[in-house]
Write a protein that holds these residues in place. Sequence first.
Motif, PDB file in Angstrom:
ATOM      1  N   MET A 136       0.815  -1.215   0.000  1.00 10.26           N
ATOM      2  CA  MET A 136       0.000   0.000   0.000  1.00 10.26           C
ATOM      3  C   MET A 136       0.849   1.266   0.000  1.00 10.26           C
ATOM      4  N   THR A 137       2.109   1.166   0.398  1.00 10.33           N
ATOM      5  CA  THR A 137       2.953   2.361   0.441  1.00 10.33           C
ATOM      6  C   THR A 137       3.490   2.734  -0.927  1.00 10.33           C
ATOM      7  N   SER A 138       3.564   1.770  -1.833  1.00  7.69           N
ATOM      8  CA  SER A 138       4.157   2.057  -3.144  1.00  7.69           C
ATOM      9  C   SER A 138       3.162   1.970  -4.289  1.00  7.69           C
ATOM     10  N   GLN A 139       1.962   1.441  -4.049  1.00  8.22           N
ATOM     11  CA  GLN A 139       0.963   1.313  -5.103  1.00  8.22           C
ATOM     12  C   GLN A 139      -0.180   2.291  -4.861  1.00  8.22           C
ATOM     13  N   THR A 140      -0.796   2.704  -5.933  1.00  7.29           N
ATOM     14  CA  THR A 140      -1.902   3.666  -5.839  1.00  7.29           C
ATOM     15  C   THR A 140      -3.186   2.911  -5.517  1.00  7.29           C
ATOM     16  N   ILE A 141      -3.394   2.641  -4.227  1.00  5.72           N
ATOM     17  CA  ILE A 141      -4.556   1.892  -3.749  1.00  5.72           C
ATOM     18  C   ILE A 141      -5.146   2.637  -2.561  1.00  5.72           C
ATOM     19  N   ASP A 142      -6.452   2.844  -2.603  1.00  2.00           N
ATOM     20  CA  ASP A 142      -7.122   3.528  -1.493  1.00  2.00           C
ATOM     21  C   ASP A 142      -7.498   2.558  -0.381  1.00  2.00           C
ATOM     22  N   LEU A 143      -8.073   1.416  -0.778  1.00  2.00           N
ATOM     23  CA  LEU A 143      -8.567   0.440   0.185  1.00  2.00           C
ATOM     24  C   LEU A 143      -8.152  -0.957  -0.252  1.00  2.00           C
ATOM     25  N   ALA A 144      -8.001  -1.838   0.725  1.00  2.00           N
ATOM     26  CA  ALA A 144      -7.758  -3.247   0.431  1.00  2.00           C
ATOM     27  C   ALA A 144      -8.628  -4.085   1.353  1.00  2.00           C
ATOM     28  N   VAL A 145      -9.346  -5.044   0.773  1.00  2.00           N
ATOM     29  CA  VAL A 145     -10.163  -5.985   1.538  1.00  2.00           C
ATOM     30  C   VAL A 145      -9.647  -7.384   1.217  1.00  2.00           C
ATOM     31  N   ILE A 149      -4.044 -10.392   4.695  1.00  2.00           N
ATOM     32  CA  ILE A 149      -3.304  -9.141   4.854  1.00  2.00           C
ATOM     33  C   ILE A 149      -3.176  -8.775   6.326  1.00  2.00           C
ATOM     34  N   SER A 150      -2.108  -8.099   6.652  1.00  2.00           N
ATOM     35  CA  SER A 150      -1.888  -7.598   8.013  1.00  2.00           C
ATOM     36  C   SER A 150      -1.622  -6.101   7.915  1.00  2.00           C
ATOM     37  N   SER A 151      -1.389  -5.477   9.049  1.00  2.00           N
ATOM     38  CA  SER A 151      -1.183  -4.030   9.064  1.00  2.00           C
ATOM     39  C   SER A 151       0.056  -3.658   8.257  1.00  2.00           C
ATOM     40  N   GLN A 152      -0.003  -2.498   7.634  1.00  2.00           N
ATOM     41  CA  GLN A 152       1.106  -1.966   6.853  1.00  2.00           C
ATOM     42  C   GLN A 152       1.336  -0.513   7.243  1.00  2.00           C
ATOM     43  N   ALA A 153       2.534  -0.034   6.952  1.00  2.00           N
ATOM     44  CA  ALA A 153       2.852   1.368   7.231  1.00  2.00           C
ATOM     45  C   ALA A 153       1.939   2.275   6.436  1.00  2.00           C
ATOM     46  N   GLU A 154       1.599   3.410   7.013  1.00  2.00           N
ATOM     47  CA  GLU A 154       0.788   4.450   6.377  1.00  2.00           C
ATOM     48  C   GLU A 154      -0.635   3.998   6.108  1.00  2.00           C
ATOM     49  N   CYS A 155      -1.103   2.974   6.841  1.00  2.00           N
ATOM     50  CA  CYS A 155      -2.459   2.474   6.642  1.00  2.00           C
ATOM     51  C   CYS A 155      -3.121   2.202   7.990  1.00  2.00           C
ATOM     52  N   SER A 156      -4.426   2.374   8.023  1.00  2.00           N
ATOM     53  CA  SER A 156      -5.201   1.908   9.177  1.00  2.00           C
ATOM     54  C   SER A 156      -5.669   0.487   8.886  1.00  2.00           C
ATOM     55  N   PHE A 157      -5.771  -0.314   9.941  1.00  2.00           N
ATOM     56  CA  PHE A 157      -6.097  -1.732   9.799  1.00  2.00           C
ATOM     57  C   PHE A 157      -7.323  -2.041  10.654  1.00  2.00           C
ATOM     58  N   LYS A 158      -8.281  -2.759  10.063  1.00  2.00           N
ATOM     59  CA  LYS A 158      -9.489  -3.110  10.809  1.00  2.00           C
ATOM     60  C   LYS A 158      -9.970  -4.489  10.383  1.00  2.00           C
ATOM     61  N   VAL A 159     -10.167  -5.376  11.363  1.00  2.00           N
ATOM     62  CA  VAL A 159     -10.748  -6.691  11.072  1.00  2.00           C
ATOM     63  C   VAL A 159     -12.239  -6.501  10.837  1.00  2.00           C
ATOM     64  N   LEU A 160     -12.711  -6.996   9.712  1.00  2.00           N
ATOM     65  CA  LEU A 160     -14.107  -6.818   9.336  1.00  2.00           C
ATOM     66  C   LEU A 160     -14.989  -8.002   9.690  1.00  2.00           C
ATOM     67  N   HIS A 161     -14.445  -9.197   9.480  1.00  2.00           N
ATOM     68  CA  HIS A 161     -15.303 -10.378   9.592  1.00  2.00           C
ATOM     69  C   HIS A 161     -14.462 -11.605   9.911  1.00  2.00           C
ATOM     70  N   ALA A 162     -14.875 -12.361  10.923  1.00  2.00           N
ATOM     71  CA  ALA A 162     -14.241 -13.635  11.256  1.00  2.00           C
ATOM     72  C   ALA A 162     -15.014 -14.739  10.544  1.00  2.00           C
ATOM     73  N   ASP A 163     -14.431 -15.269   9.520  1.00  2.00           N
ATOM     74  CA  ASP A 163     -15.116 -16.250   8.675  1.00  2.00           C
ATOM     75  C   ASP A 163     -15.178 -17.613   9.358  1.00  2.00           C
ATOM     76  N   ARG A 164     -16.119 -18.434   8.910  1.00  2.00           N
ATOM     77  CA  ARG A 164     -16.229 -19.813   9.352  1.00  2.00           C
ATOM     78  C   ARG A 164     -16.238 -20.708   8.107  1.00  2.00           C
ATOM     79  N   LEU A 165     -15.756 -21.941   8.292  1.00  2.00           N
ATOM     80  CA  LEU A 165     -15.692 -22.898   7.194  1.00  2.00           C
ATOM     81  C   LEU A 165     -16.569 -24.105   7.504  1.00  2.00           C
ATOM     82  N   TYR A 166     -17.103 -24.716   6.456  1.00  3.13           N
ATOM     83  CA  TYR A 166     -17.929 -25.911   6.638  1.00  3.13           C
ATOM     84  C   TYR A 166     -17.820 -26.795   5.396  1.00  3.13           C
ATOM     85  N   PRO A 167     -18.029 -28.096   5.542  1.00  3.88           N
ATOM     86  CA  PRO A 167     -17.983 -28.997   4.397  1.00  3.88           C
ATOM     87  C   PRO A 167     -19.311 -28.961   3.650  1.00  3.88           C
TER      88      PRO A 167
END
Length: 290
Positions: A136-145, A149-167
């Motif tokens: 995110m520091t070198s590419q022209t990107i406003d948001l990433a979902v 991904i983990s926190s990066q410099a010059e960005c705010s980080f927020k967990v949106l959703h804890a997913d669940r898996l099923y067969p």
Amino acid sequence: MLKHWPPLGTLRGFEAAARLGSFHKAAEELHLTQSAISQQIRSLEAYLEQPLFFRSGRSVSLTDAGHDLLSTTQALLQQLAVGIRRLGQYHKPNQLVLNTTPTFARHWLLPRLEDFRRQHPEVDLWIFSTDEVPDMTSQTIDLAVRDDISSQAECSFKVLHADRLYPACHPSLLAVPSEQRTTLHGEREMDWSHWAVEAGIDVGQKDQGLNFSDPGLLLDAACAGLGIALVSQLLSRQARANGLLQPLVEDTIRGPNWALLTHRDSENNPLARSFSEWLLSNLAAGSPVT
């Protein structure tokens, strides 16, 4: 490779004169004098050390070398024009660049884009989907979902959703004996070893089968009836609503965390806020598109 290239202006002058069959008409098209066009052609011929035109009074015609160079020059100028025009996408006034995984884009975002466009027609959204985590520091990107991904410099980080898996599998496979069903294997959390350790339930999964590095393709394969798979609750909502997937059991296990990264330059951007609020609202709703 040539150490020196002829000036672009001489190539434009040559192309116009060759296409129009006249130095005079080329000069009019390019808003130059006829003598300027003549000088450009002479300069180009001197550089190439061969004539490009036959001259007879006011009329000109191409030599064999001129015909050859014309096709090359026209292709070059056309490609350059397209490339320059394409740069306009980088400074659209209401553009918002979103990076996400191809799986999220295809299985969650795409079915809901019409709703976002209806609510926020002012946002010129550019969906930049990549398998690789962006810098995110070198590419022209406003948001990433993303779920990788983990926190990066010059960005705010927020967990949106804890997913669940099923067969799950296509409903048509439920009538097939479990020992005859193909097992679809994924990577990371979609690997069946997670299910064996955390749930400990045998749903007929086998060590061999079909293997997928792309979780979206894994989900597509399950929906197509190719076998049983460990799938994401979040990404499979639409498939279940459409009758393409059926859980094998009601148990679920932990999946990946989906997170939102916002570049600090976009944190106060109303377009970014509009998308983030819409995203959170739809994730919280937990329902498929109707």
